[in-house]
Design a protein around this motif. Structure first.
Motif, PDB file in Angstrom:
ATOM      1  N   ALA A 185     -49.691  22.251 -32.657  1.00  0.00           N
ATOM      2  CA  ALA A 185     -49.773  23.554 -32.066  1.00  0.00           C
ATOM      3  C   ALA A 185     -49.430  24.627 -32.837  1.00  0.00           C
ATOM      4  O   ALA A 185     -48.349  24.513 -33.138  1.00  0.00           O
ATOM      5  N   PRO A 186     -50.402  25.473 -33.069  1.00  0.00           N
ATOM      6  CA  PRO A 186     -49.866  26.688 -34.298  1.00  0.00           C
ATOM      7  C   PRO A 186     -48.797  27.419 -33.599  1.00  0.00           C
ATOM      8  O   PRO A 186     -49.043  27.907 -32.684  1.00  0.00           O
ATOM      9  N   GLY A 187     -47.596  27.816 -34.308  1.00  0.00           N
ATOM     10  CA  GLY A 187     -46.672  28.695 -33.917  1.00  0.00           C
ATOM     11  C   GLY A 187     -45.746  28.391 -32.700  1.00  0.00           C
ATOM     12  O   GLY A 187     -44.890  29.108 -32.876  1.00  0.00           O
ATOM     13  N   ILE A 188     -45.820  27.306 -32.206  1.00  0.00           N
ATOM     14  CA  ILE A 188     -44.605  26.939 -31.221  1.00  0.00           C
ATOM     15  C   ILE A 188     -43.635  26.451 -32.071  1.00  0.00           C
ATOM     16  O   ILE A 188     -43.595  26.005 -33.146  1.00  0.00           O
ATOM     17  N   ARG A 189     -42.282  26.728 -31.449  1.00  0.00           N
ATOM     18  CA  ARG A 189     -41.102  26.213 -32.055  1.00  0.00           C
ATOM     19  C   ARG A 189     -40.571  25.239 -31.401  1.00  0.00           C
ATOM     20  O   ARG A 189     -39.882  25.065 -30.108  1.00  0.00           O
ATOM     21  N   TYR A 190     -40.968  23.992 -32.246  1.00  0.00           N
ATOM     22  CA  TYR A 190     -40.713  22.530 -31.476  1.00  0.00           C
ATOM     23  C   TYR A 190     -39.747  21.804 -31.961  1.00  0.00           C
ATOM     24  O   TYR A 190     -39.539  21.890 -33.201  1.00  0.00           O
ATOM     25  N   LEU A 191     -38.922  21.438 -31.196  1.00  0.00           N
ATOM     26  CA  LEU A 191     -37.846  20.571 -31.457  1.00  0.00           C
ATOM     27  C   LEU A 191     -37.818  19.036 -30.780  1.00  0.00           C
ATOM     28  O   LEU A 191     -38.004  19.169 -29.424  1.00  0.00           O
ATOM     29  N   THR A 192     -37.499  18.267 -31.336  1.00  0.00           N
ATOM     30  CA  THR A 192     -37.371  16.783 -30.386  1.00  0.00           C
ATOM     31  C   THR A 192     -35.861  16.255 -30.521  1.00  0.00           C
ATOM     32  O   THR A 192     -34.928  16.700 -31.378  1.00  0.00           O
ATOM     33  N   THR A 193     -35.492  15.674 -29.547  1.00  0.00           N
ATOM     34  CA  THR A 193     -34.074  15.092 -29.382  1.00  0.00           C
ATOM     35  C   THR A 193     -34.211  13.685 -28.747  1.00  0.00           C
ATOM     36  O   THR A 193     -35.032  13.370 -27.970  1.00  0.00           O
ATOM     37  N   ASP A 194     -33.189  12.915 -29.143  1.00  0.00           N
ATOM     38  CA  ASP A 194     -32.983  11.435 -28.512  1.00  0.00           C
ATOM     39  C   ASP A 194     -31.411  11.156 -28.765  1.00  0.00           C
ATOM     40  O   ASP A 194     -30.815  11.514 -29.671  1.00  0.00           O
ATOM     41  N   LEU A 195     -31.231  10.191 -28.014  1.00  0.00           N
ATOM     42  CA  LEU A 195     -29.632   9.350 -27.996  1.00  0.00           C
ATOM     43  C   LEU A 195     -29.742   8.957 -29.297  1.00  0.00           C
ATOM     44  O   LEU A 195     -28.437   9.136 -29.785  1.00  0.00           O
ATOM     45  N   GLU A 196     -30.556   8.420 -29.792  1.00  0.00           N
ATOM     46  CA  GLU A 196     -30.537   7.343 -31.053  1.00  0.00           C
ATOM     47  C   GLU A 196     -30.626   8.255 -32.203  1.00  0.00           C
ATOM     48  O   GLU A 196     -31.589   8.818 -32.563  1.00  0.00           O
ATOM     49  N   PRO A 197     -29.576   8.317 -33.183  1.00  0.00           N
ATOM     50  CA  PRO A 197     -29.747   8.987 -34.415  1.00  0.00           C
ATOM     51  C   PRO A 197     -30.601   8.462 -35.017  1.00  0.00           C
ATOM     52  O   PRO A 197     -31.124   7.407 -35.223  1.00  0.00           O
ATOM     53  N   GLY A 198     -31.609   9.664 -35.725  1.00  0.00           N
ATOM     54  CA  GLY A 198     -32.637   9.355 -36.354  1.00  0.00           C
ATOM     55  C   GLY A 198     -33.997   9.373 -35.733  1.00  0.00           C
ATOM     56  O   GLY A 198     -35.033   9.301 -36.595  1.00  0.00           O
ATOM     57  N   ALA A 199     -33.963   9.110 -34.588  1.00  0.00           N
ATOM     58  CA  ALA A 199     -35.146   9.113 -33.759  1.00  0.00           C
ATOM     59  C   ALA A 199     -35.703  10.292 -33.396  1.00  0.00           C
ATOM     60  O   ALA A 199     -37.012  10.350 -33.095  1.00  0.00           O
ATOM     61  N   ALA A 200     -35.263  11.434 -33.637  1.00  0.00           N
ATOM     62  CA  ALA A 200     -35.709  12.661 -33.537  1.00  0.00           C
ATOM     63  C   ALA A 200     -34.877  13.691 -34.376  1.00  0.00           C
ATOM     64  O   ALA A 200     -34.169  13.575 -35.034  1.00  0.00           O
ATOM     65  N   ASP A 201     -35.419  14.942 -34.164  1.00  0.00           N
ATOM     66  CA  ASP A 201     -34.730  16.320 -34.806  1.00  0.00           C
ATOM     67  C   ASP A 201     -33.187  16.250 -34.714  1.00  0.00           C
ATOM     68  O   ASP A 201     -32.473  16.393 -35.665  1.00  0.00           O
ATOM     69  N   VAL A 202     -32.675  16.169 -33.424  1.00  0.00           N
ATOM     70  CA  VAL A 202     -31.347  16.357 -33.080  1.00  0.00           C
ATOM     71  C   VAL A 202     -30.915  15.218 -32.356  1.00  0.00           C
ATOM     72  O   VAL A 202     -31.741  14.775 -31.077  1.00  0.00           O
ATOM     73  N   ALA A 203     -29.853  14.440 -32.462  1.00  0.00           N
ATOM     74  CA  ALA A 203     -29.427  13.409 -31.775  1.00  0.00           C
ATOM     75  C   ALA A 203     -28.526  13.811 -30.646  1.00  0.00           C
ATOM     76  O   ALA A 203     -27.441  14.649 -31.199  1.00  0.00           O
ATOM     77  N   ALA A 204     -28.752  13.727 -29.481  1.00  0.00           N
ATOM     78  CA  ALA A 204     -27.912  14.435 -28.438  1.00  0.00           C
ATOM     79  C   ALA A 204     -27.993  13.371 -27.009  1.00  0.00           C
ATOM     80  O   ALA A 204     -28.750  12.649 -26.909  1.00  0.00           O
TER      81      ALA A 204
END
Ligand SMILES: [Zn+2]
Length: 242
Positions: free
Chosen positions: A94-113
């Motif tokens: 999707a052009p231009g959205i500010r997209y961030l992924t997160t997951d409990l498991e380190p390395g599975a997404a942009d931010v581990a949380a």
């Protein structure tokens, strides 16, 4: 058998499945593929898209995005929990959205949380997508409060969980910890409860106002068939209480 060999074999299986299902009776809203039918998975005969791996709930969410294009306006701040390939692929395109992924498991997404203690400011996101996460979380109301906190006022948290629609009240028993017993009681070895029809009350308990979109009514029978949705499935649109 090496990982590479497994991947090649999976690719061959996928191409064979795509050939076998060639047609135009159904369309996957995640990847746009048209087929004679979706492919079987688990106990459901038409569960999965052989191209992108989407299941019914991913296609329901993709259809919701298709019908709600303002959520993909440039600049929209997205947070996606435990990102599923079929949806992450769609959202990254999707052009231009500010997209961030997160997951409990380190390395599975942009931010581990940890969803019950998120490292984001209040109101940091316009749209939060949290599908099939809360049934894994022991303190789900704490998680829901965090969803409410990081969603901006007027923003939307899109929430899905597996629900036993035959059950009025959510079934919880913290003494059930064995994976086998959890699978019998809660449908999967790592689920900590089985939600019933009272799930929206939990969202309300976590400071969210809730609107439910039931696929049979919101999408309608034609779209349910065309996109391979589950008629009873509900997408919950939750909004931080003012
Ligand atoms: Zn697909």
């Amino acid at each position: 058998v090496t990982v590479v060999t497994q991947r090649i074999q999976a690719g061959i299986r996928r191409r064979r499945e795509l050939r076998r299902l060639r047609g135009d009776a159904v369309e996957c809203p995640c990847c746009g593929t048209r087929l004679r039918a979706f492919a079987p998975d688990w106990n459901r005969p038409r569960a999965i898209c052989p191209r992108c791996g989407s299941h019914e709930r991913h296609r329901a969410l993709a259809l919701y995005l298709r019908r709600t294009p303002r959520l993909l306006d440039p600049g929209t701040r997205w947070l996606h929990f435990a990102p599923e390939y079929a949806l992450e692929r769609l959202l990254r395109a999707a052009p231009g959205i500010r997209y961030l992924t997160t997951d409990l498991e380190p390395g599975a997404a942009d931010v581990a949380a940890d969803v019950t203690a998120l490292p984001f400011e209040d109101g940091a996101f316009d749209v939060v997508l949290c599908s099939h996460v809360l049934e894994h979380v022991e303190d789900d109301v704490a998680a829901i409060r965090e969803l409410a906190r990081v969603t901006r006022p007027g923003g939307t948290a899109i929430v899905l969980v597996p629900i036993d629609h035959g059950r009025a009240r959510t079934y919880e028993d913290p003494s059930i910890v064995d994976p086998g017993e959890r699978e019998r009681a809660f449908w999967q070895h790592d689920h900590v409860r089985l939600y019933g029809r009272d799930f929206p009350d939990r969202l309300r308990a976590g400071d969210l106002d809730v609107e439910a979109l039931r696929m049979s009514e919101w999408a309608g029978p034609d779209a349910v068939g065309r996109h391979g949705l589950l008629p009873d499935e509900e997408i919950y649109l939750a909004h931080p209480r003012g």
